[in-house]
Design a protein around this motif. Structure first.
Motif, PDB file in Angstrom:
ATOM      1  N   LEU A   1       0.344   4.856   8.228  1.00 49.61           N
ATOM      2  CA  LEU A   1       0.020   6.065   8.203  1.00 49.61           C
ATOM      3  C   LEU A   1       1.092   6.675   8.647  1.00 49.61           C
ATOM      4  N   GLU A   2       1.779   6.384   9.838  1.00 45.69           N
ATOM      5  CA  GLU A   2       1.934   7.072  10.612  1.00 45.69           C
ATOM      6  C   GLU A   2       3.891   7.951   9.537  1.00 45.69           C
ATOM      7  N   SER A   3       3.955   6.605   8.881  1.00 42.78           N
ATOM      8  CA  SER A   3       5.122   7.636   7.912  1.00 42.78           C
ATOM      9  C   SER A   3       4.630   7.733   6.109  1.00 42.78           C
ATOM     10  N   LEU A   4       3.295   7.149   5.965  1.00 44.83           N
ATOM     11  CA  LEU A   4       2.604   7.917   4.716  1.00 44.83           C
ATOM     12  C   LEU A   4       2.458   9.506   4.720  1.00 44.83           C
ATOM     13  N   VAL A   5       2.318   9.895   6.764  1.00 45.07           N
ATOM     14  CA  VAL A   5       2.380  11.697   6.750  1.00 45.07           C
ATOM     15  C   VAL A   5       3.387  12.182   6.443  1.00 45.07           C
ATOM     16  N   LYS A   6       4.628  11.597   6.750  1.00 45.18           N
ATOM     17  CA  LYS A   6       5.818  11.970   7.081  1.00 45.18           C
ATOM     18  C   LYS A   6       6.096  12.603   5.649  1.00 45.18           C
ATOM     19  N   ASN A   7       5.601  11.169   4.506  1.00 41.41           N
ATOM     20  CA  ASN A   7       6.547  11.136   3.335  1.00 41.41           C
ATOM     21  C   ASN A   7       5.925  11.451   2.148  1.00 41.41           C
ATOM     22  N   ILE A   8       4.798  12.014   1.788  1.00 38.94           N
ATOM     23  CA  ILE A   8       3.756  11.876   1.111  1.00 38.94           C
ATOM     24  C   ILE A   8       3.365  13.192   1.015  1.00 38.94           C
ATOM     25  N   LYS A   9       4.265  14.182   0.596  1.00 40.90           N
ATOM     26  CA  LYS A   9       3.623  15.840   1.021  1.00 40.90           C
ATOM     27  C   LYS A   9       2.472  16.373   0.235  1.00 40.90           C
ATOM     28  N   GLY A  10       1.723  17.733   0.857  1.00 36.24           N
ATOM     29  CA  GLY A  10       0.628  18.298   0.646  1.00 36.24           C
ATOM     30  C   GLY A  10      -0.351  16.732   0.529  1.00 36.24           C
TER      31      GLY A  10
ATOM     32  N   THR B   1       0.944  -1.173   0.249  1.00 35.18           N
ATOM     33  CA  THR B   1       0.392   0.187   0.113  1.00 35.18           C
ATOM     34  C   THR B   1       0.309   1.676  -0.448  1.00 35.18           C
ATOM     35  N   ASN B   2       1.953   0.868   0.718  1.00 31.26           N
ATOM     36  CA  ASN B   2       2.703   2.506   0.662  1.00 31.26           C
ATOM     37  C   ASN B   2       3.600   2.295  -0.546  1.00 31.26           C
ATOM     38  N   VAL B   3       3.302   1.644  -1.528  1.00 26.77           N
ATOM     39  CA  VAL B   3       4.030   1.755  -2.800  1.00 26.77           C
ATOM     40  C   VAL B   3       3.518   2.005  -3.458  1.00 26.77           C
ATOM     41  N   PHE B   4       1.805   1.426  -3.276  1.00 22.16           N
ATOM     42  CA  PHE B   4       0.624   2.612  -4.015  1.00 22.16           C
ATOM     43  C   PHE B   4       1.054   3.635  -4.113  1.00 22.16           C
ATOM     44  N   CYS B   5       1.071   4.423  -2.820  1.00 20.78           N
ATOM     45  CA  CYS B   5       0.428   5.759  -2.859  1.00 20.78           C
ATOM     46  C   CYS B   5       2.274   6.336  -3.267  1.00 20.78           C
ATOM     47  N   ALA B   6       3.327   5.362  -3.590  1.00 18.31           N
ATOM     48  CA  ALA B   6       5.115   6.743  -4.339  1.00 18.31           C
ATOM     49  C   ALA B   6       4.494   6.296  -5.280  1.00 18.31           C
TER      50      ALA B   6
ATOM     51  N   GLY C   1      20.927   1.894  -0.162  1.00 20.01           N
ATOM     52  CA  GLY C   1      21.225   3.414   0.491  1.00 20.01           C
ATOM     53  C   GLY C   1      21.733   2.532   2.042  1.00 20.01           C
ATOM     54  N   GLU C   2      21.714   3.554   2.733  1.00 24.56           N
ATOM     55  CA  GLU C   2      22.791   3.424   3.957  1.00 24.56           C
ATOM     56  C   GLU C   2      21.348   4.115   4.970  1.00 24.56           C
ATOM     57  N   GLY C   3      20.880   3.299   6.095  1.00 18.96           N
ATOM     58  CA  GLY C   3      19.602   3.992   6.499  1.00 18.96           C
ATOM     59  C   GLY C   3      18.901   3.267   6.814  1.00 18.96           C
ATOM     60  N   VAL C   4      17.478   3.662   7.740  1.00 21.31           N
ATOM     61  CA  VAL C   4      16.380   2.793   7.690  1.00 21.31           C
ATOM     62  C   VAL C   4      15.052   3.776   6.569  1.00 21.31           C
ATOM     63  N   PHE C   5      14.268   2.872   5.764  1.00 24.31           N
ATOM     64  CA  PHE C   5      13.810   3.545   5.319  1.00 24.31           C
ATOM     65  C   PHE C   5      12.219   2.381   5.162  1.00 24.31           C
ATOM     66  N   ASN C   6      11.126   3.960   5.390  1.00 27.06           N
ATOM     67  CA  ASN C   6      10.357   3.236   4.515  1.00 27.06           C
ATOM     68  C   ASN C   6       9.623   3.362   3.515  1.00 27.06           C
ATOM     69  N   LEU C   7       8.582   2.409   2.896  1.00 28.80           N
ATOM     70  CA  LEU C   7       8.404   2.093   1.126  1.00 28.80           C
ATOM     71  C   LEU C   7       8.218   2.951   0.196  1.00 28.80           C
ATOM     72  N   GLU C   8       7.391   3.697   0.822  1.00 29.19           N
ATOM     73  CA  GLU C   8       7.278   4.845  -0.191  1.00 29.19           C
ATOM     74  C   GLU C   8       8.535   6.079   0.056  1.00 29.19           C
ATOM     75  N   GLN C   9       9.701   5.852   0.435  1.00 29.32           N
ATOM     76  CA  GLN C   9      10.914   6.511  -0.147  1.00 29.32           C
ATOM     77  C   GLN C   9      11.357   5.867  -0.933  1.00 29.32           C
ATOM     78  N   LEU C  10      11.169   4.721  -1.420  1.00 30.07           N
ATOM     79  CA  LEU C  10      12.387   4.084  -2.485  1.00 30.07           C
ATOM     80  C   LEU C  10      11.249   4.186  -3.693  1.00 30.07           C
ATOM     81  N   ASP C  11      12.051   3.631  -4.652  1.00 27.74           N
ATOM     82  CA  ASP C  11      11.269   3.269  -6.213  1.00 27.74           C
ATOM     83  C   ASP C  11      10.530   2.737  -5.981  1.00 27.74           C
ATOM     84  N   PRO C  12       9.298   3.699  -6.260  1.00 28.44           N
ATOM     85  CA  PRO C  12       8.394   2.070  -6.739  1.00 28.44           C
ATOM     86  C   PRO C  12       8.358   1.098  -7.697  1.00 28.44           C
TER      87      PRO C  12
END
Length: 394
Positions: free
Chosen positions: A231-240, A144-149, A362-373
């Protein structure tokens, strides 16, 4: 040859193992570890010709995990154990500089709450170790995160609202059972709802908000607003974003059983005295309910999980629905697991595959919407989770 360490031996693990074996050119040797090695051996018996080694490990013990990762020389750890064990497994990966992926965010065993905070705090440690950690690569969270991205990348200039819609129309024949770990499932469903709108979180009573949604290939179902971790990560990473909500379907029989259990204290997570012993009601209930991993042979029907996204494209309002439908019996025929485990396990394999191939890096911790879908969406179509997109009226 690569070595893939899979921790956990439930229904989702069975799917992950099957799918990793199907993609053995990427995953190489599979090491399957759990506290109870007999559960690992049972999964291994499904695939007698595959290169699978089973091990026993206490996933609550970071030192044991470190020792195991070093012993097998793992290239990646796929965590499909309990969400309570995310932090110990992450810490073991930091100590051994090993790539990490899970399907669900951390939950404290003594508090009915789940959040990414403590996992996100490990971002700096992952960066220092020079490794990648991918969080929530199941279906929701995950696909679902990837769908949003994907929607943000290809269909919108601005995304304003997202509704995540999760329907399991499967029938297992039991009066009451849960499709994944009962402790996790019942804690999640009986908690207060929460959604994000206009810059703030709004809390609701459990099952207070309901809407009827017509799920393709399934039909119209009552869908209840819950709080869910993506919801917690998508609020942070989906702008607008102006609003995001999560809805899940439940039948009246399930809700009635759950309310009765809650009313008599069986959903409690604190110890109580019983005949001179300390027991946790929820843990006792878990022993009485069917093992979710056993539901596969008797589950029929379909799942439908997707996202309804609305926003602006080229100055005009737009709304799309991206969704995936899966048949429980087809899932069992392929992996000896029902559809809920399948739709969680396949995305876990896909995320790990993209990491091993270097398509996600990448280096660090990522949620899926931060990566190429795009590569993830391509893999879904070829790995058993083909998706569809519908343009909706605005």
């Amino acid at each position: 040859m690569k070595t893939t360490l899979i921790i956990g031996a439930g229904g989702v693990s069975r799917v992950v193992v099957h799918k990793c074996v199907q993609n053995a050119d990427v995953f190489g040797r599979i090491v399957l570890a759990s506290r109870t090695i007999a559960r690992c051996d049972l999964i291994k018996s499904d695939l007698p010709d595959a290169d699978i080694v089973t091990k026993s490990v206490d996933a609550d013990n970071t030192e044991e995990l470190i020792k195991l990762i070093k012993e097998v020389n793992a290239d990646i750890v796929i965590n499909v154990a309990l969400p309570y064990q995310d932090l110990t497994i992450m810490d073991a990966c930091i100590a051994t500089k090993t790539a990490y992926l899970d399907t669900a965010n951390y939950e404290h065993p003594d508090e009915a709450k789940f959040e990414y905070k403590l996992q996100w705090e490990r971002d700096v440690a992952f960066k220092k170790a020079g490794i990648m950690g991918v969080l929530g690569s199941g279906f929701d969270p995950g696909a679902t995160n990837v769908f949003c991205a994907y929607a943000a990348k290809h269909y919108f200039d601005e995304i304003h609202t997202i509704d995540i819609l999760d329907c399991n129309a499967g029938d297992h024949g039991y009066a009451f059972a849960t499709n994944f770990n009962p402790e996790i499932n019942l804690r999640e469903v009986s908690s207060k709802g929460r959604y994000w709108e206009n810059g703030e979180w709004i809390e609701t009573e459990p099952m207070e908000i309901m809407q009827v949604w017509d799920y393709p290939e399934v039909g119209s179902k009552d869908s209840y607003l819950l709080y869910h971790e993506e919801l917690e990560s998508l609020v942070k990473n989906i702008k607008g974003l102006k609003r995001i909500r999560f809805f899940m379907t439940f039948g009246q029989s399930y809700l009635t059983h759950m309310k009765c259990l809650e009313n008599v204290g069986m959903l409690g997570i604190k110890e109580v005295e019983h005949k001179g012993m300390k027991i946790v009601p929820m843990e006792f209930l878990k022993t009485l309910l069917p093992d979710p991993a056993s539901l596969g042979p008797r589950t029929t029907g379909k799942t439908n999980i997707g996202v309804l996204v609305e926003g602006i494209k080229d100055g005009k309002k737009r709304k799309i629905y991206i969704y995936q439908v899966k048949d429980h019996e087809e899932c069992f025929a392929e992996t000896n697991s029902q559809g809920v485990s399948y739709s969680t396990g396949v995305p876990a394999m896909i995320g790990a595959k993209l990491m091993l191939q270097g398509k996600w890096s990448g280096e660090g911790v990522f949620n899926l919407e931060q990566l190429d879908p795009d590569p993830f969406m391509d893999e879904m179509n070829t790995q058993g989770l083909p998706w569809q997109i519908k343009e909706m009226e605005v």
